[in-house]
Write an enzyme that holds these catalytic residues in place. Structure first.
Site, PDB file in Angstrom:
ATOM      1  N   SER A   1     -54.451  46.962  52.458  1.00  0.00           N
ATOM      2  CA  SER A   1     -54.538  48.001  51.450  1.00  0.00           C
ATOM      3  C   SER A   1     -53.717  49.199  51.882  1.00  0.00           C
ATOM      4  O   SER A   1     -53.380  49.355  53.060  1.00  0.00           O
ATOM      5  CB  SER A   1     -56.001  48.418  51.213  1.00  0.00           C
ATOM      6  OG  SER A   1     -56.550  48.971  52.402  1.00  0.00           O
ATOM      7  N   GLY A   2     -53.383  50.022  50.932  1.00  0.00           N
ATOM      8  CA  GLY A   2     -52.601  51.216  51.203  1.00  0.00           C
ATOM      9  C   GLY A   2     -52.674  52.148  50.018  1.00  0.00           C
ATOM     10  O   GLY A   2     -53.416  51.905  49.056  1.00  0.00           O
TER      11      GLY A   2
ATOM     12  N   VAL B   1     -53.914  44.151  48.553  1.00  0.00           N
ATOM     13  CA  VAL B   1     -53.531  42.748  48.440  1.00  0.00           C
ATOM     14  C   VAL B   1     -54.744  41.905  48.820  1.00  0.00           C
ATOM     15  O   VAL B   1     -55.402  42.166  49.832  1.00  0.00           O
ATOM     16  CB  VAL B   1     -52.343  42.418  49.363  1.00  0.00           C
ATOM     17  CG1 VAL B   1     -52.052  40.924  49.340  1.00  0.00           C
ATOM     18  CG2 VAL B   1     -51.116  43.195  48.936  1.00  0.00           C
TER      19      VAL B   1
ATOM     20  N   LYS C   1     -51.190  41.061  44.661  1.00  0.00           N
ATOM     21  CA  LYS C   1     -50.939  42.474  44.970  1.00  0.00           C
ATOM     22  C   LYS C   1     -51.275  43.303  43.739  1.00  0.00           C
ATOM     23  O   LYS C   1     -50.644  43.156  42.694  1.00  0.00           O
ATOM     24  CB  LYS C   1     -49.475  42.664  45.371  1.00  0.00           C
ATOM     25  CG  LYS C   1     -49.087  44.086  45.729  1.00  0.00           C
ATOM     26  CD  LYS C   1     -47.635  44.131  46.179  1.00  0.00           C
ATOM     27  CE  LYS C   1     -47.199  45.541  46.554  1.00  0.00           C
ATOM     28  NZ  LYS C   1     -45.773  45.567  47.017  1.00  0.00           N
TER      29      LYS C   1
ATOM     30  N   ASP D   1     -36.455  49.193  52.908  1.00  0.00           N
ATOM     31  CA  ASP D   1     -37.662  49.428  53.705  1.00  0.00           C
ATOM     32  C   ASP D   1     -37.913  48.301  54.698  1.00  0.00           C
ATOM     33  O   ASP D   1     -39.044  47.855  54.885  1.00  0.00           O
ATOM     34  CB  ASP D   1     -38.871  49.610  52.780  1.00  0.00           C
ATOM     35  CG  ASP D   1     -40.022  50.351  53.458  1.00  0.00           C
ATOM     36  OD1 ASP D   1     -39.766  51.047  54.461  1.00  0.00           O
ATOM     37  OD2 ASP D   1     -41.169  50.235  52.991  1.00  0.00           O
TER      38      ASP D   1
END
Length: 551
Positions: free
Chosen positions: A17-18, A23, A38, A132
């Site tokens: 998680s974020g 997810v 996701k 990224d």
């Protein structure tokens, strides 16, 4: 907390998680195949810019056919949520591997770098920059191979979208907001390679200002890595992007030459074996070791690497058919903005499933019972397993690193996937059409924007055009094309006939239009105008073709 779940899947546990979402590990109910889902966070789902970027990530994955990148199964959006259903990579993040086992030996680091560079190469070949690349976005599977994940901030090459990325791995030009380029991905991959060899990042800045100065001005710390790969590190971390390999494929060529000369012909096999041994030391971090729902479906068995004879399951992976995701995302964007009305007594989740799920099921094409096709329903992913979270895993070894993606861009240009349509055009009406007894008066057109314009082939391009009005009356949208050798849009030569599309029934529309160029100019331009005329006079966008850009 939002409890909406993608219809047709049974969830078991959270993989990560974020700030942008979470997810979860899930199983496709019809086949028992495990997947990673996701979800966009509830807080961001109400912000159109983040929803557009989320759709763009799904659209990109749908058009990216690569064994080195996590695959897309389907994109689902409803009034209650948005989700990307992905291949479940049964692997360990490189971040967790480095945190738990320390630096890698050169052969293992070279193998890992090569595998993820091949994933970058597949993206670079279709004009996409990841932006990224970092250890948290590389997954290592038990056979020692690797996959690249999380294309959440990826953009078309050449797009200028502001400062974005993870600071410890950002190329000097990323700090200045320069247009995105494959060379920036090469830099980030080399910074990760450096960390694999040394156990620490190339520059130890404690804050953003210090990191920016170090990446822009400090010497490349090549002396800290083994002598055999110092030139590779110097090239990949060069301050000037023109002194780096121009793209991932060129870097792979250099890597193979260096590795072969330094470690002999067996370097790749030995490095892969070493990575497999390290993953075996962290079995509890594999999604397959967690509490996964059991199934008796033979086709749901986890496959830890490429395997011949997958037959029809291999065809489930979306390639060009997966481009339907783009159309579904655009369609749903306006449906949601216009408002989905559920019939009395109808289950909103069932309605969302009928409207919002696009699958790349083998042998199924859009249609009805008359042509022998099945309805657009969630379908069976192939038996390839992967844990592509694209977010900070819940595992403390990963969460403790403090890596986070920074973005100060006001908006991201969403990459538009190639379409398998006729050369003339494909127009996706993004909103429902209502029928009234009398025709409403033409509305005022408030805004016209070209949100995406990208080259999809040697002579083809695709443009996405957004129109906003103050009423639901009829409008027409005219799309025209031109070419130029000077880069000055007004000096362009018209290319082919313009196309006009009639729309009504909503206040927002999105068109995705394809064009085959006949002219030979290095610059292509698309222009959109409306009737009634828009307050801003219309919109246009220009791109430099890849053929000219590589000269």
């Amino acid at each position: 907390m939002n409890t909406w779940a993608v219809p047709g899947y049974t969830e078991s546990l959270e993989l990560g998680s974020g700030a942008s979402g979470r997810v979860v590990l899930a199983v496709h109910e019809e086949t028992g195949v495990p997947v990673a889902v996701k979800y966009l966070s509830e807080a961001l789902r109400t912000r159109p810019g983040f929803v557009r970027e989320f759709r763009a990530e799904a659209r990109l994955l749908g058009g990216l056919e690569s064994p080195y990148v996590t695959g897309l199964y389907e994109y689902v959006e409803s009034p209650d949520g948005a989700a990307i259903v992905m291949e479940l990579v049964d692997g360990v993040s490189l971040r967790a591997l480095l945190s738990g086992q320390g630096p890698l030996d050169p052969e293992a680091a070279l193998v890992l770098l090569k595998g993820s560079l091949l994933g970058l190469d597949d993206a670079h070949r279709i004009g996409v920059v990841h932006r990224d690349y970092k250890p948290a976005n590389v997954l290592v599977v038990p056979d020692g191979t690797s996959k690249l994940v999380d294309f959440g901030i990826a953009v078309d090459a050449g797009t200028k979208v502001g400062v974005a990325g993870t600071p410890a791995y950002m190329a000097p030009e990323q700090w200045t907001g320069a247009p995105a380029s494959p060379a920036a991905d090469v830099y980030a991959a080399t910074a990760t390679f450096f960390e694999c060899l040394t156990g620490h990042k190339p520059y130890p800045g404690d804050n953003l200002a210090q990191l920016a100065l170090q990446h822009v001005d400090s010497p490349v710390p090549a002396e800290e890595v083994p002598e055999s790969v110092r030139d590779l590190v110097r090239r990949g971390l060069a301050k000037d992007p023109r002194e780096r390999p121009a793209h991932a494929a060129a870097f792979v060529t250099e890597l193979e030459a260096v590795a072969g000369a330094a470690y002999g012909p067996g370097w790749e096999e030995r490095g892969r074996g070493r990575l497999a041994a390290l993953v075996a030391l962290l079995p509890l971090l594999l999604p397959s070791s967690r509490d996964t729902p059991r199934t008796t479906t033979d086709t749901a068995r986890t496959v830890l690497g490429p395997e011949p004879g997958l037959g029809r399951w291999r065809s489930w992976r979306p390639s060009r058919p997966g481009m339907l995701v783009a159309g579904a995302a655009v369609l749903l964007a306006a449906i949601l903005s216009y408002g989905v009305q559920h019939p009395p007594g109808a289950d909103p989740q069932e309605a969302a499933q009928a409207l919002a799920t696009t699958s790349a099921r083998p042998g199924v094409t859009p249609g009805g019972p008359a042509d022998g096709t099945a309805p657009a329903h969630s379908s069976a992913p192939p038996p390839t397993s992967t844990a592509s979270t694209g977010m900070s895993p819940s595992d403390p070894a990963t969460a403790a690193t403090g890596e986070s993606t920074t973005s100060t861009a006001a908006a991201t240009t969403t990459p538009s996937a190639p379409e398998t349509t006729t050369p003339a055009a494909t127009a996706t009406d993004a909103t429902p059409t209502t029928t009234a007894p009398t025709s409403p008066a033409p509305p005022a057109v408030k805004d016209v924007a070209v949100s995406s314009f990208r080259q999809t082939g040697p002579t083809t391009a695709s443009a996405t055009i957004d129109i906003t009005t103050d009423g639901t009356g009829p409008i027409s949208v005219t799309v025209s094309w031109s070419t130029s050798d000077t880069g000055v849009q007004l000096a362009g030569t018209p290319d082919g006939a313009s196309q006009t599309f009639e729309r009504s029934g909503a206040t927002q529309y999105t068109l995705t239009v394809d064009h085959t160029f006949q002219g030979t100019g290095c610059y292509w331009t698309v222009q959109a105008t409306t009737t009634p005329a828009s307050a801003d006079g219309g919109a246009s966008q220009q791109l430099l073709t890849r053929g000219c850009g590589l000269r």
